[in-house]
Structures are given as structure tokens and as C-alpha cells.
Motif scaffolding. Structure first.
Motif, mmCIF file in Angstrom:
data_model
loop_
_atom_site.group_PDB
_atom_site.id
_atom_site.type_symbol
_atom_site.label_atom_id
_atom_site.label_comp_id
_atom_site.label_asym_id
_atom_site.label_seq_id
_atom_site.Cartn_x
_atom_site.Cartn_y
_atom_site.Cartn_z
ATOM 1 N N UNK A 1 0.603 -1.239 -0.145
ATOM 2 C CA UNK A 1 0.002 -0.153 0.069
ATOM 3 C C UNK A 1 0.826 1.295 -0.031
ATOM 4 N N UNK A 2 1.915 1.102 0.928
ATOM 5 C CA UNK A 2 2.673 2.616 1.262
ATOM 6 C C UNK A 2 3.552 2.719 -0.027
ATOM 7 N N UNK A 3 3.866 1.868 -0.888
ATOM 8 C CA UNK A 3 5.201 1.988 -1.648
ATOM 9 C C UNK A 3 5.123 3.325 -2.551
ATOM 10 N N UNK A 4 3.982 3.754 -2.882
ATOM 11 C CA UNK A 4 3.830 4.949 -3.727
ATOM 12 C C UNK A 4 4.473 6.117 -3.169
ATOM 13 N N UNK A 5 4.481 6.164 -1.582
ATOM 14 C CA UNK A 5 5.152 7.135 -0.858
ATOM 15 C C UNK A 5 6.788 7.521 -1.162
ATOM 16 N N UNK A 6 7.229 6.707 -1.858
ATOM 17 C CA UNK A 6 8.879 6.601 -2.372
ATOM 18 C C UNK A 6 8.841 7.645 -3.434
ATOM 19 N N UNK A 7 8.051 8.003 -4.036
ATOM 20 C CA UNK A 7 8.442 8.942 -5.133
ATOM 21 C C UNK A 7 7.839 10.329 -4.484
ATOM 22 N N UNK A 8 7.238 10.603 -3.469
ATOM 23 C CA UNK A 8 6.486 11.652 -3.040
ATOM 24 C C UNK A 8 7.772 12.513 -2.093
ATOM 25 N N UNK B 1 5.294 9.323 -19.549
ATOM 26 C CA UNK B 1 4.115 10.414 -20.222
ATOM 27 C C UNK B 1 3.863 11.198 -18.937
ATOM 28 N N UNK B 2 3.921 10.981 -17.608
ATOM 29 C CA UNK B 2 3.415 11.550 -16.535
ATOM 30 C C UNK B 2 4.599 11.993 -15.858
ATOM 31 N N UNK C 1 2.834 11.744 -10.990
ATOM 32 C CA UNK C 1 2.125 10.605 -10.474
ATOM 33 C C UNK C 1 2.194 10.677 -8.803
ATOM 34 N N UNK C 2 3.108 11.256 -8.151
ATOM 35 C CA UNK C 2 3.164 11.488 -6.845
ATOM 36 C C UNK C 2 2.062 12.433 -6.284
ATOM 37 N N UNK C 3 2.016 13.265 -7.255
ATOM 38 C CA UNK C 3 0.578 14.540 -6.922
ATOM 39 C C UNK C 3 -0.685 13.638 -6.689
ATOM 40 N N UNK C 4 -0.996 12.531 -7.167
ATOM 41 C CA UNK C 4 -2.152 11.774 -7.037
ATOM 42 C C UNK C 4 -2.165 11.413 -5.687
ATOM 43 N N UNK C 5 -1.268 10.761 -5.228
ATOM 44 C CA UNK C 5 -1.212 9.792 -3.873
ATOM 45 C C UNK C 5 -1.312 11.012 -2.787
#
Length: 510
Positions: A300-307, A393-394, A399-403
Motif C-alpha cells: 500500500x505505502x510504496x507509492x510514498x517513495x516518489x513523494x 508520459x506523466x 504521479x506522486x501528486x495523485x497520492x
């Protein structure tokens, strides 16, 4: 002679009736033409469907939906139907009632809305059907996946000697982490090779420690790995549902005193219910002191890596031995797209197998990157291409802005509920999950369970929104999982209004 006559007859029939063969995708002009027309019709059907529905569900009953499928007899027409017929049929049996994860009022489970670039990638993935197990089935696809593995390893802060592989999902990735933990311990402490000799008798004493709110896949996987569900030892959590490190130390000692053998700790970076993130750096220190494996479930939290705003929440993940990341959650990828990563590529030896027709030792000596050796799957889709299109493309900033928007929505929801007298929220959201319950009256816990269970079902059956429920210490709570960056505060307020409406409806009935 007789065999030749049979062959001639078969070939004659194929030439006369090539109706079905026109659907075999190939490089001839007719096939490409059919493909283009078919895809155009499919895209039109999807587009029309999206325009017609503005709710996440229709509210139709299970029996109604099941009956539609039951009334279809697959053998009624052996020649098949036209695409137009099948699309019309699909509208009735699937499209009309399918759940819309992209709807801003779908805030139930960890299903993300998907990005348009990934749909473009899916066309290539399905149409060309590369298999990622060997280089001679994927060529450039192999290096695209390897590039994305290296990119993720860099985000994790793993050393250069790290490695990884795309998987089907968090359950498979967690299984790989537990498999490596088990075999790593066996190789270090026993004079056997678990791949050849199996597990020692003492394996019945192996224990895996994780927080009491960790993902169910840990128990499931330990059962499959021969250690049994009882090998999971839950560790108490703090008021924010994060693993209590003092409790962890005590549990480790207790297990040793009982004669059991702690072989791994699993830290969770984003629990399914609460989005809570365990204190990874502290857990890593405990694992190091006890010389045991440290796996992090960051599905779940892996997306925080790019924030840039929130990546420090994962501090300590770089100290783990292995990590699970689901790109089909907080990287907004279509199912399935997940990854498993290990800090030392030599750990691959615990799962590596050679097959002469796939990845012979001679090919490995030549440096041919056949990735089947890193996977417990053989045939694998080229799911990495979806993430590739997304990043190209994004970009990571977009991408991080969505999270980050999802996290802002969770904080808005928590503040809103906390300031109301008729709701109880039981944690401070760490990512984008909010657990709470409707408490409009002074009652006992059973009455709260009943009213909140009713609300969840009533909202689903109505179809205007979808939320979910969970149990916290055997009591029913409602849950929002906010992943859609298009969800607005107004949407959230309207869903809360639905909760109150159906809560009042329950009170009038009872």
C-alpha cells in the motif's frame, strides 16, 4: 496413404471454412483490419458506458446479476457470435453493473483509478503477448523491466547489489519474502539445501513476527510454505495501529524462552485497514540485533517513495532484506502490477532453477538475462510496460501528486469527522485510509455494530457510493480508502450525508 488422405481432408475443410481462422491475430492485412475495427468498437462501447453511468454501482441484486449469466448457454451456437452481438451481450451481463473504481465516490477498497497511459500500454501487452520469463520471448521488454527494477531499487535506497522482479500482486511478493527468509535461515543454520532436501524438523519451531494488523497473506503464505499459520506471532500495536517495538522485543524473547525460533520480522508500510506504517528503522535495528530477516510489506505505502512531501514516512525501508510494492495501488496501475525486491541479488539462489529449454546454465554463463530464475512464476505478462508508459508520459512529479491529493482528502475527512458529535474516528490517518463509525446515540457496542453494518449494506445496494467496513477488536467500523485524486471534499461530504441518511433510516426501522 490413408494418413495423407486424412490430412488432405482436414486441410480442405480448413480452406473451405476459414471463418474462425480470421480471428487469429497475424501480420496479414485482413487480420490487422479486423483488429482495428474490433478495437474501435470495443473502445466505443467502453466510452459510451462511461458516459451513461455516473455512479460506482447500479445497486442490482446478486440474484439479478447471476441470473443473467445463468441464462447463457455457451454451447448453443458452436459457430460463435459476431462481435456486435457479444458486445451487446456484455453490456447486459457485465458493463451495466460493473463496479467503477474511477468514480470519485468509490472509496471502499484499495482499488485505484487507472491512468490513460497504462491503457495504451495494455494494448501492446495483450496484442504482442510477450512472455517475460526468458529473453528470447521478450527481448527489449526484458531490459525495460530491468530498468524499472533498478529505478525502484534506487527509490528504496537499496545497495547496487540489490535485485527485483515484477509479480502478480502483494500476496505473491510477500510469499517470496517469506520463502527467502525461511531458506536463508535454513542455509545458515543447517547442513541441508532446502530446495533439494526440504525443511528440517525444527522448522515446526520457526516463527514470523508481525503486527496484529498485518495482512492476511502472511498466514496464507506460511501455510503454503509448510510452516503453518501458527508460525505467525502477532505483536501488539500502539494507539495508531503501528507495531509497538517494546512489545516486539518482549515477544522475541518469549518465543526464544518457549524454544521457538524467530526467523523473520515483517514490518508493514501501510496496513490495509488503517494505512499505518510501522517504525521501520527501529524494527530493522531489532532484526539486526537478533540476526533475523526483515521484510517490509509496502504493498500500500510504496507509492510514498516518489513523494517529496511524504517519502520520509518510509525511513528505514532501505534497511530491510526484502520489500513488497504494489504498483496497482498507489502507483495507479491496472491490475496486475506488483514488485518484489531483495537487498542482495545472491538471495535469488534460494528460488533459482535451471531448465535447458528456458534458462540453461550455458545461457546464464553467456550473460543472457532470463528472468525466470528470479520468479516463482514461469510465464509472466509484460506488466512493467504500464509503469514505463506512466513514468515516460506523466513523470514522478505528476504521479506522486495523485497520492498526495489522496492523503489530503484523508486528512480532510478525519478533521471533518473529528469535529462532529455523531461520529467516532479511532486513528490518525497515515496515508489515505480512514476508519470510523457512526454513533448518533448513546448505545452499547452491539447497537453501534448493527447500525454501521446496515449503513454499509444500504449504501452499496443503493449504488450512489461504495464504502466498506472492517472489524476493530470485534466491533464493526466503516472505512474510507481514498485513492482517487478526482474525489473532492464535496464528494466526501455527500457520502457522509448518505451515512447519516441510512443511519436515520435504520433508527426508524428499529
Amino acid at each position: 496413404m490413408e494418413a495423407q488422405e486424412k490430412l488432405d481432408t482436414i486441410m480442405h475443410e480448413v480452406i473451405i471454412d476459414n471463418t474462425h481462422h480470421k480471428h487469429v491475430f497475424s501480420n496479414n492485412i485482413e487480420s490487422i483490419g479486423i483488429y482495428k475495427k474490433s478495437m474501435k468498437k470495443a473502445i466505443k462501447a467502453i466510452g459510451n458506458h462511461l458516459k451513461e453511468r455516473n455512479t460506482p454501482f447500479t445497486g442490482n441484486s446478486i440474484s439479478t446479476i447471476k441470473k443473467k449469466i445463468d441464462n447463457i448457454h455457451l454451447e448453443e451456437n458452436k459457430k460463435g457470435k459476431s462481435l456486435d452481438y457479444v458486445l451487446d451481450e456484455l453490456k447486459d451481463i457485465y458493463l451495466d453493473d460493473c463496479i467503477h473504481f474511477h468514480n470519485p465516490k468509490y472509496i471502499a477498497h484499495l482499488n485505484c483509478p487507472i491512468l490513460t497511459p497504462t491503457l495504451v500500454a495494455e494494448a501492446f501487452i495483450s496484442s504482442l503477448n510477450s512472455s517475460m520469463d526468458t529473453y528470447d520471448q521478450s527481448t527489449g521488454g526484458t531490459f525495460i523491466e530491468l530498468k524499472l527494477v533498478d529505478w525502484t531499487i534506487d527509490k528504496l535506497g537499496y545497495p547496487e547489489n540489490a535485485d527485483g522482479i515484477f509479480t502478480s500482486g502483494g500476496t505473491q511478493s510477500n510469499m517470496m519474502g517469506l520463502l527467502l527468509a525461511r531458506d536463508h535461515y535454513i542455509k545458515k543454520h543447517y547442513a541441508i539445501d532446502p530446495k533439494m532436501d526440504g525443511i528440517p524438523a525444527e522448522a515446526s519451531k520457526f516463527r514470523i513476527l508481525c503486527s496484529e494488523v498485518s495482512h492476511f497473506s502472511l498466514k496464507k503464505n506460511l501455510s503454503l510454505l509448510g510452516l503453518g499459520q501458527n508460525a505467525v506471532v502477532p505483536v501488539a500495536v500502539d494507539p495508531d495501529f503501528k507495531m509497538n517495538v517494546s512489545a516486539l522485543k518482549k515477544v522475541i524473547q518469549q518465543q526464544k524462552d518457549l524454544g521457538n525460533i524467530p526467523i523473520a520480522i515483517v514490518g508493514t508500510a501501510g496496513t490495509t485497514d488503517f494505512g499505518s506504517i510501522d517504525p521501520l528503522a527501529e524494527i530493522a535495528s531489532v532484526a539486526n540485533e537478533n540476526d533475523i530477516w526483515f521484510h517490509v510489506d509496502a504493498a500500500y505505502g510504496g507509492g510514498l517513495l516518489i513523494s517529496n512531501l511524504y517519502k520520509e514516512k518510509l525511513d528505514g525501508i532501505e534497511l530491510s532484506d526484502s520489500v513488497t510494492i504494489d504498483y496497482h495501488k498507489t502507483f495507479y496501475q491496472p491490475v496486475s502490477s506488483s514488485g518484489f525486491f531483495m537487498r542482495d541479488k545472491s538471495f535469488v539462489d534460494y528460488i533459482k532453477y535451471h531448465s535447458d529449454y528456458l534458462n540453461s546454465k550455458e545461457q546464464e554463463d553467456e550473460g543472457i538475462p532470463n528472468m525466470v530464475k528470479k520468479s516463482i512464476q514461469t510465464t509472466r505478462r509484460f506488466d512493467a510496460l504500464k509503469l514505463w508508459f506512466t513514468l515516460r508520459m506523466i513523470g514522478t512529479e505528476g504521479l506522486s501528486s495523485y497520492m498526495e491529493k489522496a492523503i489530503a482528502n484523508a486528512q480532510f475527512t478525519a478533521d471533518l469527522l473529528r469535529n462532529r458529535d455523531d461520529f467516532e474516528i479511532i486513528h490518525k490517518p497515515e496515508i489515505s485510509a480512514v476508519v470510523f463509525r457512526y454513533t448518533p446515540f448513546t448505545g452499547n457496542e452491539n447497537s453501534y455494530c448493527e447500525i454501521n453494518s446496515y449503513i454499509r449494506k444500504a449504501i452499496f445496494n443503493e449504488g450512489k457510493a461504495i464504502i466498506t467496513s472492517t472489524k476493530v477488536y470485534n466491533e464493526v467500523f466503516l472505512k474510507f480508502t481514498l485513492l482517487n485524486p478526482l474525489t473532492t471534499p464535496k464528494d466526501i461530504e455527500e457520502v457522509i450525508d448518505l451515512i447519516v441518511y441510512h443511519g436515520n433510516e435504520y433508527s426508524l426501522k428499529n
